[in-house]
Enzyme design. Structure first.
Site, PDB file in Angstrom:
ATOM      1  N   ARG A 176       0.847  -1.202   0.000  1.00 49.40           N
ATOM      2  CA  ARG A 176       0.000   0.000   0.000  1.00 49.40           C
ATOM      3  C   ARG A 176       0.883   1.253   0.000  1.00 49.40           C
ATOM      4  O   ARG A 176       2.119   1.169   0.003  1.00 49.40           O
ATOM      5  CB  ARG A 176      -0.878   0.003   1.257  1.00 49.40           C
ATOM      6  CG  ARG A 176      -0.026   0.136   2.515  1.00 49.40           C
ATOM      7  CD  ARG A 176      -0.859   0.241   3.763  1.00 49.40           C
ATOM      8  NE  ARG A 176      -0.091   0.885   4.809  1.00 49.40           N
ATOM      9  CZ  ARG A 176      -0.434   0.910   6.089  1.00 49.40           C
ATOM     10  NH1 ARG A 176      -1.528   0.314   6.476  1.00 49.40           N
ATOM     11  NH2 ARG A 176       0.303   1.541   6.969  1.00 49.40           N
ATOM     12  N   ASP A 217       5.980  -7.407   1.347  1.00 48.41           N
ATOM     13  CA  ASP A 217       5.407  -6.755   2.537  1.00 48.41           C
ATOM     14  C   ASP A 217       5.253  -7.807   3.634  1.00 48.41           C
ATOM     15  O   ASP A 217       5.458  -9.011   3.389  1.00 48.41           O
ATOM     16  CB  ASP A 217       4.057  -6.092   2.212  1.00 48.41           C
ATOM     17  CG  ASP A 217       3.851  -4.825   3.047  1.00 48.41           C
ATOM     18  OD1 ASP A 217       3.784  -4.945   4.294  1.00 48.41           O
ATOM     19  OD2 ASP A 217       3.751  -3.726   2.471  1.00 48.41           O
ATOM     20  N   ASP A 238       8.773 -10.423   6.349  1.00 52.95           N
ATOM     21  CA  ASP A 238       9.157  -9.307   7.216  1.00 52.95           C
ATOM     22  C   ASP A 238      10.622  -8.986   6.910  1.00 52.95           C
ATOM     23  O   ASP A 238      11.487  -9.867   7.036  1.00 52.95           O
ATOM     24  CB  ASP A 238       8.971  -9.719   8.694  1.00 52.95           C
ATOM     25  CG  ASP A 238       9.207  -8.553   9.627  1.00 52.95           C
ATOM     26  OD1 ASP A 238      10.068  -7.701   9.320  1.00 52.95           O
ATOM     27  OD2 ASP A 238       8.526  -8.501  10.673  1.00 52.95           O
ATOM     28  N   GLY A 243       8.714   1.145   5.954  1.00 52.06           N
ATOM     29  CA  GLY A 243       9.083   2.025   7.065  1.00 52.06           C
ATOM     30  C   GLY A 243       7.951   2.094   8.070  1.00 52.06           C
ATOM     31  O   GLY A 243       6.787   1.860   7.726  1.00 52.06           O
ATOM     32  N   LEU A 253      11.354  11.617  23.528  1.00 52.62           N
ATOM     33  CA  LEU A 253      12.390  10.717  24.050  1.00 52.62           C
ATOM     34  C   LEU A 253      12.135  10.334  25.509  1.00 52.62           C
ATOM     35  O   LEU A 253      12.299   9.169  25.892  1.00 52.62           O
ATOM     36  CB  LEU A 253      13.773  11.370  23.906  1.00 52.62           C
ATOM     37  CG  LEU A 253      14.936  10.481  24.332  1.00 52.62           C
ATOM     38  CD1 LEU A 253      15.070   9.258  23.439  1.00 52.62           C
ATOM     39  CD2 LEU A 253      16.256  11.263  24.316  1.00 52.62           C
ATOM     40  N   ALA A 254      11.689  11.320  26.304  1.00 56.32           N
ATOM     41  CA  ALA A 254      11.468  11.062  27.733  1.00 56.32           C
ATOM     42  C   ALA A 254      10.408   9.988  27.950  1.00 56.32           C
ATOM     43  O   ALA A 254      10.406   9.309  28.981  1.00 56.32           O
ATOM     44  CB  ALA A 254      11.062  12.353  28.429  1.00 56.32           C
ATOM     45  N   ASN A 271      12.219  16.199  13.977  1.00 53.89           N
ATOM     46  CA  ASN A 271      10.781  16.378  14.209  1.00 53.89           C
ATOM     47  C   ASN A 271      10.436  16.036  15.654  1.00 53.89           C
ATOM     48  O   ASN A 271      10.926  15.023  16.182  1.00 53.89           O
ATOM     49  CB  ASN A 271       9.995  15.482  13.237  1.00 53.89           C
ATOM     50  CG  ASN A 271       8.648  16.048  12.903  1.00 53.89           C
ATOM     51  OD1 ASN A 271       8.335  17.196  13.267  1.00 53.89           O
ATOM     52  ND2 ASN A 271       7.832  15.267  12.221  1.00 53.89           N
ATOM     53  N   TYR A 277      12.618   7.881  14.634  1.00 52.14           N
ATOM     54  CA  TYR A 277      12.349   7.907  13.193  1.00 52.14           C
ATOM     55  C   TYR A 277      13.379   8.790  12.464  1.00 52.14           C
ATOM     56  O   TYR A 277      13.957   8.392  11.452  1.00 52.14           O
ATOM     57  CB  TYR A 277      10.929   8.432  12.975  1.00 52.14           C
ATOM     58  CG  TYR A 277      10.472   8.459  11.543  1.00 52.14           C
ATOM     59  CD1 TYR A 277      10.087   7.288  10.890  1.00 52.14           C
ATOM     60  CD2 TYR A 277      10.396   9.659  10.830  1.00 52.14           C
ATOM     61  CE1 TYR A 277       9.649   7.316   9.575  1.00 52.14           C
ATOM     62  CE2 TYR A 277       9.954   9.691   9.521  1.00 52.14           C
ATOM     63  CZ  TYR A 277       9.579   8.518   8.901  1.00 52.14           C
ATOM     64  OH  TYR A 277       9.142   8.542   7.594  1.00 52.14           O
ATOM     65  N   THR A 307      -0.978  10.098   2.390  1.00 55.50           N
ATOM     66  CA  THR A 307      -1.133   8.645   2.531  1.00 55.50           C
ATOM     67  C   THR A 307      -1.938   8.374   3.795  1.00 55.50           C
ATOM     68  O   THR A 307      -2.259   9.293   4.544  1.00 55.50           O
ATOM     69  CB  THR A 307       0.232   7.933   2.717  1.00 55.50           C
ATOM     70  OG1 THR A 307       0.840   8.417   3.909  1.00 55.50           O
ATOM     71  CG2 THR A 307       1.167   8.136   1.555  1.00 55.50           C
TER      72      THR A 307
HETATM   73  N1  LIG Z   1       3.803   9.385   4.008  1.00 55.14           N
HETATM   74  C1  LIG Z   1       4.705  10.327   4.175  1.00 55.14           C
HETATM   75  O1  LIG Z   1       4.367  11.520   4.228  1.00 55.14           O
HETATM   76  C2  LIG Z   1       6.164   9.978   4.307  1.00 55.14           C
HETATM   77  C3  LIG Z   1       7.068  11.030   4.505  1.00 55.14           C
HETATM   78  C4  LIG Z   1       8.419  10.741   4.604  1.00 55.14           C
HETATM   79  C5  LIG Z   1       8.877   9.435   4.480  1.00 55.14           C
HETATM   80  N2  LIG Z   1       7.979   8.434   4.297  1.00 55.14           N
HETATM   81  C6  LIG Z   1       8.534   7.068   4.185  1.00 55.14           C
HETATM   82  O2  LIG Z   1       8.029   6.458   3.002  1.00 55.14           O
HETATM   83  C7  LIG Z   1       7.911   5.048   3.205  1.00 55.14           C
HETATM   84  C8  LIG Z   1       6.502   4.592   2.896  1.00 55.14           C
HETATM   85  O3  LIG Z   1       5.606   5.308   3.711  1.00 55.14           O
HETATM   86  P1  LIG Z   1       4.010   5.208   3.593  1.00 55.14           P
HETATM   87  O4  LIG Z   1       3.476   6.550   3.950  1.00 55.14           O
HETATM   88  O5  LIG Z   1       3.635   4.603   2.298  1.00 55.14           O
HETATM   89  O6  LIG Z   1       3.708   4.227   4.817  1.00 55.14           O
HETATM   90  P2  LIG Z   1       2.632   3.036   4.957  1.00 55.14           P
HETATM   91  O7  LIG Z   1       2.576   2.743   6.412  1.00 55.14           O
HETATM   92  O8  LIG Z   1       1.379   3.375   4.227  1.00 55.14           O
HETATM   93  O9  LIG Z   1       3.336   1.833   4.178  1.00 55.14           O
HETATM   94  C9  LIG Z   1       4.502   1.199   4.670  1.00 55.14           C
HETATM   95  C10 LIG Z   1       4.472  -0.235   4.218  1.00 55.14           C
HETATM   96  O10 LIG Z   1       5.651  -0.868   4.745  1.00 55.14           O
HETATM   97  C11 LIG Z   1       5.273  -2.132   5.257  1.00 55.14           C
HETATM   98  N3  LIG Z   1       6.207  -2.589   6.283  1.00 55.14           N
HETATM   99  C12 LIG Z   1       6.346  -2.103   7.538  1.00 55.14           C
HETATM  100  N4  LIG Z   1       7.251  -2.837   8.220  1.00 55.14           N
HETATM  101  C13 LIG Z   1       7.686  -3.811   7.377  1.00 55.14           C
HETATM  102  C14 LIG Z   1       8.601  -4.870   7.506  1.00 55.14           C
HETATM  103  N5  LIG Z   1       9.240  -5.089   8.644  1.00 55.14           N
HETATM  104  N6  LIG Z   1       8.806  -5.670   6.445  1.00 55.14           N
HETATM  105  C15 LIG Z   1       8.159  -5.467   5.290  1.00 55.14           C
HETATM  106  N7  LIG Z   1       7.260  -4.469   5.105  1.00 55.14           N
HETATM  107  C16 LIG Z   1       7.033  -3.650   6.138  1.00 55.14           C
HETATM  108  C17 LIG Z   1       3.871  -1.916   5.830  1.00 55.14           C
HETATM  109  O11 LIG Z   1       3.180  -3.118   6.020  1.00 55.14           O
HETATM  110  C18 LIG Z   1       3.259  -1.002   4.780  1.00 55.14           C
HETATM  111  O12 LIG Z   1       2.630  -1.721   3.754  1.00 55.14           O
HETATM  112  C19 LIG Z   1       8.349   4.796   4.636  1.00 55.14           C
HETATM  113  O13 LIG Z   1       9.722   4.448   4.677  1.00 55.14           O
HETATM  114  C20 LIG Z   1       8.133   6.146   5.307  1.00 55.14           C
HETATM  115  O14 LIG Z   1       8.939   6.300   6.448  1.00 55.14           O
HETATM  116  C21 LIG Z   1       6.642   8.671   4.208  1.00 55.14           C
END
Ligand SMILES: NC(=O)c1ccc[n+]([C@@H]2O[C@H](COP(=O)([O-])OP(=O)(O)OC[C@H]3O[C@@H](n4cnc5c(N)ncnc54)[C@H](O)[C@@H]3O)[C@@H](O)[C@H]2O)c1
Length: 441
Positions: free
Chosen positions: A213, A234, A257, A283, A290-291, A340, A346, A382
């Protein structure tokens, strides 16, 4: 969650009201489609001072298949390319002003400005000052230009401008709608020949992690559109969604995973002919200050977002699974650049991705013929960002030069540009897909 404000400013009464209130006026952005694959008008080719290698930028532009014009003929250019490669002194910068000042207002809505420079010299501080000045120039022009237009600096190697073809094709097209204020360094490495710019990945195998997704799904779709054979990976918990996505794209689903100890082995087993494009997109966030952050929240984010990327990259390179000419694209975030609140884990993981890319890129190219780059998304519409509280979400959407959030396809198009066989000279780059976010700008 749809951007209702963008919709409101697209109506006459909404525009009237928001203008009276002095609120942002986001311009609708045009994305790539088969019907509208190029910008809506000619590209104006300008030079600022004497170019480093006369004629080569003109030759490069001629290869792009876009209408290119000189100053006199272009009343409303959709793109402006300024060759500033020869500017080597502070006084020489006047030529940049002289080139763009008379024409900047004539740029079409959603237009593109690309300034071409060269690397600042470690030996000549006058040249270095002048070339670094271009960076401040494009970042400022990106902030003031408005009307959905974007501005970038591309540093090329004099005499090897042809290596920047895939980069200019990307930046001078609707594919780069949400990329602005970026500095891209293109080396002199010779690009692979491209038989068909509409299917540059044909015959290549690509794997995208986290592609059930969101952004990963969009990346998989765009790579498939560009001709790649896809493996969508995924977590097993997302298998239904994963299989649906994979079926839609004619891809193979790999429920795995990415943090599993045998992840790299299972990926290698799924691609007997090797892998050409590896996109580390999976991701997670586990936000807390942090605290208040327990060790498990810290550990899981570092493991998924950074450590698994390091482990699988190392194993797949070492085991020879990444074919020569291969491409690795990792996913950072502007949080990894600006930091952030509530995201120490993160942001650390995403900044780590940037460190990985910059360090590994030259060695991966030399030893394996593989490039390593990162996308750093800003606010992308998203499910992840729809869950953000309203006021923070609105701030994320508006606090960038384009006054709107990006779409998953914007990250996907940037990934696809890195992934192209013609992008051999694009290596070790971190390109933000954030509409030039004010955070970390
Ligand atoms: N959406 C944003 O605004 C944004 C901004 C900056 C960075 N990102 C980065 O972009 C990437 C995608 O983000 P997104 O918004 O589509 O998130 P999302 O949560 O919609 O999708 C992330 C996908 O990664 C999969 N996933 C999580 N852990 C996993 C694992 N251990 N093994 C395999 N798959 C795993 C989840 O099941 C999910 O399908 C991420 O790395 C996120 O940190 C997103």
């Amino acid at each position: 969650m749809a951007d209702r404000y963008l919709h409101l400013t697209g109506t006459a009464p909404g525009r009237f009201l928001t203008r009276r209130l002095g609120l942002p006026q986001p311009a609708p952005l045009r994305r790539w489609s088969l019907e509208t694959p190029t910008l809506d008008g000619p590209v104006l080719h300008l030079t600022a001072g004497e170019p480093a290698v006369p004629g080569e930028v003109g030759e490069l532009l001629a290869r792009l298949g876009l209408p290119v014009v000189e100053r006199e003929q272009a009343s409303r250019p959709a793109g402006i390319v300024v060759d500033a490669t020869g500017i080597a002194s502070a006084t020489g910068l006047a030529a940049l002003h002289a080139a763009l000042h008379p024409v900047v207002r004539s740029l079409a809505r959603g237009g593109r400005i690309v300034v071409l420079g060269t690397a600042p010299s470690p030996e000549d501080h006058h040249q270095a000052a002048a070339q670094q000045a271009l960076e401040g120039f494009v970042r400022s022009l990106g902030k003031e230009i408005g009307r959905g237009a974007t501005v970038q600096l591309v540093r090329i190697v004099p005499g090897a401008a042809a290596s920047a073809e895939s980069t200019l094709r990307f930046l001078l097209s609707p594919r780069s709608a949400y990329v602005s204020g970026q500095v891209v360094e293109v080396s002199g490495a010779a690009p692979d020949q491209v038989a068909d710019w509409f299917a540059p990945l044909s015959g290549r195998t690509a794997l995208v992690t986290g592609s059930a997704r969101g952004i990963g799904e969009a990346v998989a779709s765009v790579l498939a559109r560009d001709g790649a054979r896809l493996i969508c990976l995924d977590v097993p918990q997302a298998e239904d969604e994963l299989v649906r996505t994979a079926d839609r794209l004619g891809a193979t689903a790999l429920a795995l995973d990415i943090t599993a100890p045998d992840a790299a082995e299972r990926i290698a087993a799924a691609v007997p002919d090797g892998l050409d494009v590896l996109v580390h997109n999976a991701g997670i966030t586990r936000d807390r200050r942090l605290a208040n952050m327990a060790a498990d929240r810290w550990a899981s984010v570092i493991d998924v977002n950074l450590d698994s990327v390091l482990r699988t990259t190392d194993a797949l390179l070492k085991g020879g699974t990444l074919n020569r000419g291969g491409r690795i694209v990792a996913t950072a975030s502007i949080a990894g650049i600006a930091g952030n609140n509530g995201q120490t884990n993160y942001a650390a993981s995403k900044a780590g991705i940037i460190g990985l890319v910059r360090s590994l890129a030259p060695r991966a190219a030399a030893e394996h013929g593989v490039t390593v780059n990162a996308v750093a998304p800003g606010f992308i519409e998203t499910k992840m960002t729809a869950a953000v509280p309203l006021f923070i979400r609105e701030a994320g959407r508006r606090m960038n030069s384009l006054s709107q959030g990006g779409l998953p396809v914007d990250v996907a198009e940037t990934t696809a540009w890195f992934a192209q066989p013609a992008s051999t000279a694009v290596n070790g780059q971190v390109v933000r897909v954030c509409g030039q976010s004010l955070l970390g700008a």
